[in-house]
Scaffold this motif. Structure first.
Motif, PDB file in Angstrom:
ATOM      1  N   VAL A   1     -50.968  99.476  94.649  1.00  0.00           N
ATOM      2  CA  VAL A   1     -50.613  98.123  94.177  1.00  0.00           C
ATOM      3  C   VAL A   1     -49.982  98.230  92.793  1.00  0.00           C
ATOM      4  O   VAL A   1     -50.619  98.708  91.847  1.00  0.00           O
ATOM      5  N   GLN A   2     -48.747  97.777  92.670  1.00  0.00           N
ATOM      6  CA  GLN A   2     -48.100  97.772  91.355  1.00  0.00           C
ATOM      7  C   GLN A   2     -48.288  96.414  90.687  1.00  0.00           C
ATOM      8  O   GLN A   2     -47.975  95.380  91.283  1.00  0.00           O
ATOM      9  N   GLY A   3     -48.774  96.416  89.450  1.00  0.00           N
ATOM     10  CA  GLY A   3     -49.045  95.155  88.746  1.00  0.00           C
ATOM     11  C   GLY A   3     -50.512  94.822  88.952  1.00  0.00           C
ATOM     12  O   GLY A   3     -50.999  94.801  90.094  1.00  0.00           O
ATOM     13  N   PHE A   4     -51.216  94.578  87.841  1.00  0.00           N
ATOM     14  CA  PHE A   4     -52.658  94.290  87.951  1.00  0.00           C
ATOM     15  C   PHE A   4     -52.961  92.994  87.222  1.00  0.00           C
ATOM     16  O   PHE A   4     -53.952  92.848  86.533  1.00  0.00           O
ATOM     17  N   GLY A   5     -52.047  92.018  87.398  1.00  0.00           N
ATOM     18  CA  GLY A   5     -52.258  90.696  86.823  1.00  0.00           C
ATOM     19  C   GLY A   5     -52.878  89.796  87.875  1.00  0.00           C
ATOM     20  O   GLY A   5     -53.658  90.243  88.725  1.00  0.00           O
ATOM     21  N   ASN A   6     -52.504  88.530  87.854  1.00  0.00           N
ATOM     22  CA  ASN A   6     -53.101  87.583  88.790  1.00  0.00           C
ATOM     23  C   ASN A   6     -52.914  88.045  90.234  1.00  0.00           C
ATOM     24  O   ASN A   6     -53.871  88.188  90.990  1.00  0.00           O
ATOM     25  N   VAL A   7     -51.677  88.295  90.625  1.00  0.00           N
ATOM     26  CA  VAL A   7     -51.404  88.600  92.036  1.00  0.00           C
ATOM     27  C   VAL A   7     -51.934  89.978  92.416  1.00  0.00           C
ATOM     28  O   VAL A   7     -52.679  90.141  93.394  1.00  0.00           O
ATOM     29  N   GLY A   8     -51.567  90.991  91.637  1.00  0.00           N
ATOM     30  CA  GLY A   8     -51.908  92.372  91.990  1.00  0.00           C
ATOM     31  C   GLY A   8     -53.404  92.624  92.025  1.00  0.00           C
ATOM     32  O   GLY A   8     -53.913  93.248  92.961  1.00  0.00           O
ATOM     33  N   SER A   9     -54.131  92.129  91.020  1.00  0.00           N
ATOM     34  CA  SER A   9     -55.563  92.464  90.976  1.00  0.00           C
ATOM     35  C   SER A   9     -56.324  91.749  92.094  1.00  0.00           C
ATOM     36  O   SER A   9     -57.226  92.327  92.705  1.00  0.00           O
ATOM     37  N   HIS A  10     -55.936  90.506  92.406  1.00  0.00           N
ATOM     38  CA  HIS A  10     -56.634  89.828  93.514  1.00  0.00           C
ATOM     39  C   HIS A  10     -56.238  90.426  94.869  1.00  0.00           C
ATOM     40  O   HIS A  10     -57.084  90.561  95.753  1.00  0.00           O
ATOM     41  N   ALA A  11     -54.970  90.785  95.022  1.00  0.00           N
ATOM     42  CA  ALA A  11     -54.561  91.420  96.288  1.00  0.00           C
ATOM     43  C   ALA A  11     -55.337  92.727  96.471  1.00  0.00           C
ATOM     44  O   ALA A  11     -55.878  93.001  97.549  1.00  0.00           O
ATOM     45  N   ALA A  12     -55.395  93.537  95.398  1.00  0.00           N
ATOM     46  CA  ALA A  12     -56.097  94.827  95.485  1.00  0.00           C
ATOM     47  C   ALA A  12     -57.566  94.606  95.824  1.00  0.00           C
ATOM     48  O   ALA A  12     -58.129  95.277  96.699  1.00  0.00           O
ATOM     49  N   SER A  13     -58.164  93.635  95.150  1.00  0.00           N
ATOM     50  CA  SER A  13     -59.585  93.387  95.351  1.00  0.00           C
ATOM     51  C   SER A  13     -59.880  92.933  96.786  1.00  0.00           C
ATOM     52  O   SER A  13     -60.835  93.398  97.429  1.00  0.00           O
TER      53      SER A  13
END
Ligand SMILES: NC(=O)C1=CN([C@@H]2O[C@H](COP(=O)(O)OP(=O)(O)OC[C@H]3O[C@@H](n4cnc5c(N)ncnc54)[C@H](OP(=O)(O)O)[C@@H]3O)[C@@H](O)[C@H]2O)C=CC1
Ligand SMILES: O=C(O)CCC(=O)C(=O)O
Length: 424
Positions: free
Chosen positions: A224-236
């Protein structure tokens, strides 16, 4: 028609150019006539404002702010506000058009808009950002409105900025107007589920695509590239469903662990480390380019535009790309991806969970009522899955990749709406 074409954009990796090349292809496949082509192409409104702000040291700096309403034919315009140094009119135009197509793909009654301010929020104090958002709101007083144009968060903004916007707008109108903006804090009428909604939609689309590709989530790996709103919730959310997340990243770099990263722990690290993954120890540090080329089943670009380009597309090893960000893949790179047989769930489908729950927030504000999280998630998951199935069916029918199929679904709906409304 009397429309004068602007000078062609030279940079082939420009997001506006990328958006237009996909639009052109889909419009051609649908047999859109020339008049409708220009109606759909030219934004309904483009506003640029100068925003003089007193900085903490007493100096005055003037920032440039934008709002583009691409279309309001399906309903009030809708789209986020971005704070970033790269914000410019072409970028906002592309992002606004993507909002039109996105809302049409998930079949919600909104047109498309986007706004932004060219600034570096990381280098500004809380007070400076607050003054900037309030000044921008006043500059856009005649543009915004719950029946006209409803902003929301995007890169560099979140509930805090939406609260300031709602407050400034409400004061100017002499009454509380919470439906003027979505993505607000819960206490101001925000919806349960909005914060994680975009990432959740990415997860729903990823699982739907994995089913088509016969990838078992419990045996799948992901980056997952980007660990802001979208990336961190998608990863989680992918992690919670059994997908092993091998790599995550932010602007400080990428972090890789072949045994998988504990996403809840990484989020906690970021949140107690001034919002950055810098120094994250439970993984090996590498570059964002390494992350894009990682040997994983699923790649989720969730940072910004044009990260997958002709310069690196040959390195991609993933079988599936699920676009959390808007416009992460340049149009030129599309061709190579298609040749490599990689399935792409495009941005205007994959990241539509955010605007879907924004729509729910607006509905709740207008009803003066609150839905449970269970209701929000159930309805948004259903909308995302139905949109996925519709786009997948169109891709089979027209024998085109999912991206062009999504444009076909969207352009078909918007152009039919124009035709029925008539009057032009
Ligand atoms: N928020 C939403 O609801 C929606 C957002 N989107 C799209 O998703 C994308 C991300 O938005 P959002 O999550 O809200 O934004 P955020 O600002 O919350 O997060 C952006 C993330 O991307 C990282 N980043 C920025 N630039 C780079 C880069 N060059 N390389 C690697 N990482 C980078 C940031 O790192 P750092 O923190 O270190 O700066 C941060 O981790 C955007 O394209 C946005 O338009 C789409 C639909 C809805
Ligand atoms: O939630 C919204 O209204 C819009 C979010 C957004 O800007 C986007 O989907 O790109």
């Amino acid at each position: 028609m009397g429309y004068i074409e602007p000078a062609p954009i030279k940079d082939k990796e420009n997001p506006l150019e990328s958006m237009m090349s996909r639009f052109d292809l889909a419009a051609q496949l649908l047999g859109i006539d020339e008049q409708m082509y220009y109606i759909l192409k030219v934004p309904a409104k483009q506003v640029i404002v100068g925003l003089p702000i007193t900085m903490d040291d007493g100096t005055i700096r003037v920032f440039e702010g934008y709002r583009v309403i691409h279309s309001n034919i399906l309903g009030p315009a809708k789209g986020g506000i971005r704070l970033d140094m790269d914000v410019n009119l072409d970028e906002v135009r592309a992002l606004a058009a993507w909002m039109t197509w996105k809302c049409a793909v998930v079949d919600i009654p909104y047109g498309g808009a986007k706004g932004g301010i060219t600034c570096n929020p990381r280098a500004m104090s809380t007070g400076e950002i607050e003054r900037l958002i309030r000044t921008y709101t006043i500059a856009m007083l005649d543009i915004f409105g719950p029946d006209r144009d409803i902003p929301a968060p995007d890169m560099g903004t979140g509930p805090r900025e939406m609260a300031w916007l709602m407050d400034e707008y409400s004061k100017a109108k002499g009454m509380t107007v919470n439906a003027v903006v979505t993505g607000k804090p819960l206490v101001l009428g925000g919806s349960l589920g909005r914060t994680e909604a975009t990432g959740r939609g990415v997860m729903v689309s990823a699982l739907a695509a994995m089913e088509k590709l016969k990838i078992n989530p419990y045996k799948a790996t992901c980056a997952v590239q980007g660990f802001g709103n979208v990336g961190s919730h998608a990863a989680s959310l992918l992690y919670e469903r059994g997908v092993k997340v091998l790599a995550i990243s932010d602007i400080s770099g990428a972090y890789f662990n072949s045994n998988g990263i504990d996403i809840a722990e990484a989020i906690q690290y970021r949140d107690t480390n001034k919002g950055t993954l810098e120094g994250y120890k439970n993984a090996e540090k590498c570059s964002n380019e390494d992350l894009l080329g990682a040997k994983v089943d699923v790649l989720v670009p969730a940072a910004k535009e044009d990260v997958i380009t002709m310069a690196n597309v040959a390195n991609i090893q993933a079988r599936l790309i699920v676009e959390g960000a808007n416009g992460p893949t340049s149009a030129n790179a599309d061709h190579v991806i298609n040749e490599k047989g990689i399935m792409v769930v495009p941005d205007i489908l994959a990241n539509a969970g955010g605007v879907t729950v924004s729509y729910f927030e607006w509905v709740q504000n207008r009803l003066g009522y609150k839905w449970t999280l269970e209701r929000v998630n159930r309805r948004s998951d259903r909308i995302m899955k139905e949109a996925f199935d519709k786009v997948y069916a169109a891709s089979l029918q027209y024998k085109v990749p999912m991206r062009i199929a999504a444009y076909l679904v969207a352009i078909d709906k918007v152009s039919k709406t124009y035709k029925f409304r008539g009057g032009y």
